[in-house]
Design a protein around this motif. Structure first.
Motif, mmCIF file in Angstrom:
data_model
loop_
_atom_site.group_PDB
_atom_site.id
_atom_site.type_symbol
_atom_site.label_atom_id
_atom_site.label_comp_id
_atom_site.label_asym_id
_atom_site.label_seq_id
_atom_site.Cartn_x
_atom_site.Cartn_y
_atom_site.Cartn_z
ATOM 1 N N LEU A 187 -21.305 -0.884 -35.692
ATOM 2 C CA LEU A 187 -21.284 -2.466 -34.600
ATOM 3 C C LEU A 187 -22.326 -1.774 -33.372
ATOM 4 O O LEU A 187 -23.148 -2.568 -33.068
ATOM 5 N N MET A 241 -21.026 -3.164 -45.784
ATOM 6 C CA MET A 241 -20.546 -2.972 -44.712
ATOM 7 C C MET A 241 -19.102 -3.957 -45.914
ATOM 8 O O MET A 241 -18.118 -4.622 -44.965
ATOM 9 N N TYR A 247 -8.458 -4.647 -36.167
ATOM 10 C CA TYR A 247 -8.706 -4.175 -34.414
ATOM 11 C C TYR A 247 -7.292 -3.789 -33.979
ATOM 12 O O TYR A 247 -6.636 -4.284 -34.592
ATOM 13 N N GLY A 297 -7.640 -8.884 -33.733
ATOM 14 C CA GLY A 297 -9.102 -9.163 -33.979
ATOM 15 C C GLY A 297 -9.378 -10.575 -34.399
ATOM 16 O O GLY A 297 -10.302 -11.263 -35.006
ATOM 17 N N TRP A 351 -9.296 -14.080 -36.256
ATOM 18 C CA TRP A 351 -9.857 -15.895 -34.802
ATOM 19 C C TRP A 351 -9.210 -16.225 -34.414
ATOM 20 O O TRP A 351 -8.161 -17.219 -35.130
ATOM 21 N N TYR A 378 -18.571 -13.450 -50.686
ATOM 22 C CA TYR A 378 -19.035 -12.736 -50.723
ATOM 23 C C TYR A 378 -18.244 -13.371 -52.042
ATOM 24 O O TYR A 378 -18.798 -12.667 -53.475
ATOM 25 N N ARG A 396 -21.691 8.147 -13.065
ATOM 26 C CA ARG A 396 -22.573 8.513 -12.891
ATOM 27 C C ARG A 396 -23.734 9.581 -12.643
ATOM 28 O O ARG A 396 -22.848 9.640 -11.479
ATOM 29 N N ARG A 409 -19.223 -22.993 -40.728
ATOM 30 C CA ARG A 409 -18.811 -24.115 -41.386
ATOM 31 C C ARG A 409 -19.352 -25.688 -40.568
ATOM 32 O O ARG A 409 -19.092 -25.516 -39.335
ATOM 33 N N ASN A 457 -11.392 -10.336 -27.090
ATOM 34 C CA ASN A 457 -10.744 -9.529 -28.360
ATOM 35 C C ASN A 457 -11.259 -9.221 -29.798
ATOM 36 O O ASN A 457 -10.418 -9.552 -30.486
ATOM 37 N N ASP A 458 -12.228 -8.322 -29.838
ATOM 38 C CA ASP A 458 -12.885 -7.807 -30.800
ATOM 39 C C ASP A 458 -13.096 -8.878 -32.740
ATOM 40 O O ASP A 458 -13.256 -8.568 -33.081
ATOM 41 N N GLU A 459 -12.876 -10.306 -31.702
ATOM 42 C CA GLU A 459 -12.967 -11.393 -32.760
ATOM 43 C C GLU A 459 -14.555 -11.219 -33.098
ATOM 44 O O GLU A 459 -15.328 -11.021 -34.468
ATOM 45 N N ALA A 489 -16.414 -9.070 -33.295
ATOM 46 C CA ALA A 489 -16.757 -7.379 -33.893
ATOM 47 C C ALA A 489 -15.840 -7.684 -35.496
ATOM 48 O O ALA A 489 -16.881 -7.306 -36.027
ATOM 49 N N ALA A 490 -15.011 -8.891 -35.217
ATOM 50 C CA ALA A 490 -14.834 -8.785 -36.721
ATOM 51 C C ALA A 490 -15.523 -9.512 -37.569
ATOM 52 O O ALA A 490 -15.568 -9.540 -38.889
ATOM 53 N N LEU A 491 -16.217 -10.179 -36.748
ATOM 54 C CA LEU A 491 -17.134 -11.222 -38.006
ATOM 55 C C LEU A 491 -18.153 -10.428 -38.506
ATOM 56 O O LEU A 491 -18.729 -10.119 -39.232
ATOM 57 N N ARG A 492 -18.532 -9.475 -37.486
ATOM 58 C CA ARG A 492 -19.609 -8.576 -37.686
ATOM 59 C C ARG A 492 -19.558 -7.951 -39.188
ATOM 60 O O ARG A 492 -20.384 -7.419 -39.857
ATOM 61 N N THR A 493 -18.158 -6.917 -38.754
ATOM 62 C CA THR A 493 -17.691 -5.980 -40.030
ATOM 63 C C THR A 493 -17.240 -6.795 -41.277
ATOM 64 O O THR A 493 -17.249 -6.255 -42.167
ATOM 65 N N THR A 494 -17.371 -8.589 -41.106
ATOM 66 C CA THR A 494 -16.915 -8.638 -42.329
ATOM 67 C C THR A 494 -18.029 -9.078 -42.701
ATOM 68 O O THR A 494 -18.424 -9.656 -43.943
ATOM 69 N N GLY A 495 -19.653 -8.907 -42.096
ATOM 70 C CA GLY A 495 -21.131 -9.480 -43.044
ATOM 71 C C GLY A 495 -20.950 -10.445 -42.680
ATOM 72 O O GLY A 495 -22.105 -11.163 -42.918
ATOM 73 N N PHE A 542 -22.305 -18.604 -36.846
ATOM 74 C CA PHE A 542 -20.436 -18.726 -37.199
ATOM 75 C C PHE A 542 -20.456 -19.734 -36.257
ATOM 76 O O PHE A 542 -19.100 -20.402 -36.145
ATOM 77 N N ARG A 551 -16.811 -6.753 -21.074
ATOM 78 C CA ARG A 551 -15.849 -6.830 -22.606
ATOM 79 C C ARG A 551 -14.507 -6.583 -21.721
ATOM 80 O O ARG A 551 -13.861 -5.924 -21.835
#
Lengths: 280, 380
Positions: free
Chosen positions: A64, A91, A98, A102, A104, A120, B112, B159, B245-247, B249-255, B261, B344
């Motif tokens: 990330l 990936m 998370y 996390g 949706w 995929y 800092r 979608r 909410n890391d949503e 980040a979750a998209l990114r790690t899902t590729g 999206f 965040r």
């Protein structure tokens, strides 16, 4: 500070290898010179006090955020510094859950789990739904397919996040504070689930946590991040670290401070309200 | 039963050996105020080098944080001057609380490293930061064009349902507010115009004024400004919270590319909805103008409609609609970018929504000015 390393040297190629990783947030140093390896089938714990940079490290490991310097290699392929295509291939083979789930929020659980499958695989929509329902059933959420994340309890959201993470049968599973905010029984069940998934999927697991119960119950290798020296100060099986690591910070962490004088202030907190107006 | 409160007492004296004995007695309560720094320094200075401060709490009746604060401050000052403190004369729970307060070393070095720079450097720093923001936004725009390319190439993760949902949200549901505002804008323009035109007996040209102004400029502009406040802010808050909410980040790690999206359906929906809303705005504006003309100036409806038909050309209409499409894209991209770049935490999401509205209104009006100048140069 000296590094307390109780890992046994292994001749096998590591699953995940971190070399000289330095992590910065703007101009603030978070962690420097992290070096550790995760073997296939390990349950690897990233532990340390709050604010030691555990979650930030996780974000580097899963691709990330780019670290300030250093390399992260998956079976020899680095994810920072190689092409987008290679990174995407790596990936695809990892699953991440998370801290807050996390999920949706605009999609039902089955839709959440379906997204990676649609992305995929070439399955049709009926097959995708079947497979997504199966993953939900595996984490004990059969019957909740059409619920929205906000309709679930915290523990259920975490399990749904796990169902999504295992949608593509990953080789490597990452968990960010899986038991945070869960009651001990639910947290224990989640640990059992992680163990079962490791055994059934043959996956390697990396967990960021500071829950001692989980650390000793399931971890077989670990790295300890120290917020003061801002680097790793211990490596190896947490149970061996508990017995053999001489570093006071690590020992205090693994024993909840009970063997050191750190316990005294902890008790005093409980005593404080009574003492405040009591006879001295 | 009320306990008698004895005021706190602090006294100290030097013993023969050079130690300083500090006597604490009475009730130490926050209401009585804290001990000032000068007193603390005086006590520590009174110690002969190499000797210690000995605390004596024999007369202490009760205490709260005020005593702990005094003692921890004393310990810090004493440490800085290499003076030892003998805490054995204090109650054990008090000693523990002091240990607790001092247990975690001050981590001020983690803050800092740079102090406040001189004013000129601050100005430059702020400029560079804005340049960075501008470049990041340009990059975001480029990414959204690439995402559009992927959609046309058929490899997008967007979608269809997300697009339709976004379209419903920023299309039909925005019609009432856009119409209401536009009727009023048309009415106001007609009123102002009528006052001036009446001087020449040219009241009937109110129809030209309102028609051309609405179709070429005000329709698209008013719709864009309303949508910036209504939908742009919603996009920023929505994506900002998803980031929190890391949503994302979750998209990114899902590729899954968040551009495909999350951003693309919103961008397409607003770019499509805004021209349609502009048509409503144009009609409503002219309706407002006609209403005022018939009531105030005695111009009847057929005359007004006829006059408008002669004044407004298809070119004007097309120009307005093209502008609307551009404004829609600007509002959507700005809103999405502010959301994706949000810090965040809760305040970050609030700031993202605010800057989405401000930035998109500024950009829309700037773009409008550029287009107006360009079209007059070209002669449209």
């Amino acid at each position: 500070m000296a590094l307390c390393d109780v890992t046994e040297p292994s001749s096998l190629p590591p699953h995940l290898e971190v070399r000289n990783l330095t992590s910065m947030h703007g101009d603030v140093l978070i962690q420097h010179d992290l070096n550790f390896t995760v073997q296939h089938g390990d349950i690897f714990i990233v532990m340390g006090p709050s604010g030691s940079g555990k979650s930030t490290l996780l974000r580097h490991l899963v691709g990330l955020d780019r670290p300030a310097s250093g390399t992260v290699r998956y079976e020899g392929t680095c994810i920072w510094g190689c092409g987008e295509v290679e990174r995407e291939q790596i990936m695809r083979r990892i699953g991440v859950t998370y801290q807050s789930g996390g999920l949706w929020s605009s999609m039902t659980l089955v839709e959440n789990v379906s997204v990676p499958l649609q992305r995929y695989t070439r399955l049709n929509s009926h097959e995708v739904r079947e497979l997504a329902s199966l993953k939900l059933a595996m984490v004990g959420l059969a019957g909740f397919e059409d619920h929205y994340p906000s309709e679930l309890s915290g523990g259920m959201q975490k399990r749904a996040g796990l169902a999504r993470a295992i949608a593509l049968d990953p080789d490597l599973l990452f968990f960010d504070e899986p038991s945070a905010g869960l009651d001990p029984v639910t947290s224990r069940r989640l640990d059992d689930l992680i163990l079962a998934l490791r055994d059934n999927l043959g996956a390697t697991v990396v967990i960021v946590t500071h829950e001692l119960a989980s650390i000793f119950a399931i971890g077989n290798n670990s790295v300890f991040l120290d917020p003061e020296s801002r680097t790793q100060i211990a490596l190896g099986d947490p149970k061996i670290l508990l017995r053999e690591c001489p570093i006071p910070t690590v020992h205090a962490f693994l024993t909840r401070g009970s063997d050191s004088n750190l316990l005294a202030p902890t008790r005093a907190v409980a005593a404080a309200p009574r003492a405040a107006f009591g006879q001295a | 039963m009320t306990e008698q409160i004895a005021p706190k007492q602090l006294s100290w004296d030097r013993t023969v050996s050079g130690d300083v004995a500090v006597h604490l007695s009475g009730h130490w309560l926050v209401e009585q105020g804290l001990v000032d720094d000068a007193t603390v320094a005086e006590i520590v200075d009174a110690v002969t080098p190499g000797r210690a401060i000995v605390l004596d709490a024999a007369g202490l009746l009760g205490w709260d944080s005020s005593l702990i604060e005094f003692l921890t401050r004393g310990v810090k000052v004493a440490r800085a001057r290499n003076v030892a403190i003998d805490r054995s004369g204090t109650p054990s729970d008090l000693a523990r609380l002091i240990t607790l307060a001092l247990a975690v070393p001050d981590q001020s070095d983690r803050r800092r490293l740079v102090g406040t720079p001189p004013p000129l450097a601050r100005l430059g720093g702020r400029l560079l930061k804005n340049v960075d923001i501008g470049l990041a936004m340009l990059g975001f725009f480029g990414d959204s064009v690439l995402a559009l390319g992927r959609l046309l190439g058929g490899s997008s993760a967007m979608r269809g349902t997300d697009f339709l949902e976004a379209l419903t949200e920023c299309g039909p549901r925005a019609v009432p507010i856009v119409c209401l505002i536009s009727v009023l804008v048309g009415l106001i323009m007609a009123f102002i115009g009528a006052v001036q035109l009446m001087k020449f007996g040219a009241q009937v040209y109110v129809a030209n004024l309102v028609g051309i102004a609405m179709v070429r400029e005000m329709g698209a502009l008013m719709a864009a400004i309303i949508m910036a406040g209504r939908t742009g802010a919603a996009y920023a808050a929505n994506l900002g919270t998803m980031q929190l909410n890391d949503e994302v980040a979750a998209l990114r790690t899902t590729g899954v590319d968040p551009m495909d999206f999350l951003v693309l359906p919103r961008l397409l929906a607003l770019a499509l909805a805004l021209p349609l809303l502009t048509i409503f705005a144009n009609l409503a504006g002219m309706l407002g103008g006609a209403a005022l003309a018939s009531i105030d100036l005695g111009i009847d409806w057929p005359l007004y409609v006829n006059q408008t038909k002669h004044a407004v050309t298809v070119t004007d209409l097309c120009l307005g609609l093209v502008k609307a499409c551009l404004f829609g894209s600007i509002v959507a991209i700005t809103g999405c970018w502010c959301g994706m770049a949000a810090e965040r935490h809760a305040a970050g999401v609030g700031r993202a929504a605010t800057s989405a509205v401000v930035l998109s209104i500024v950009l829309v009006i700037a773009a409008d000015a550029v287009i107006t100048v360009m079209s007059s140069v070209v002669g449209i």
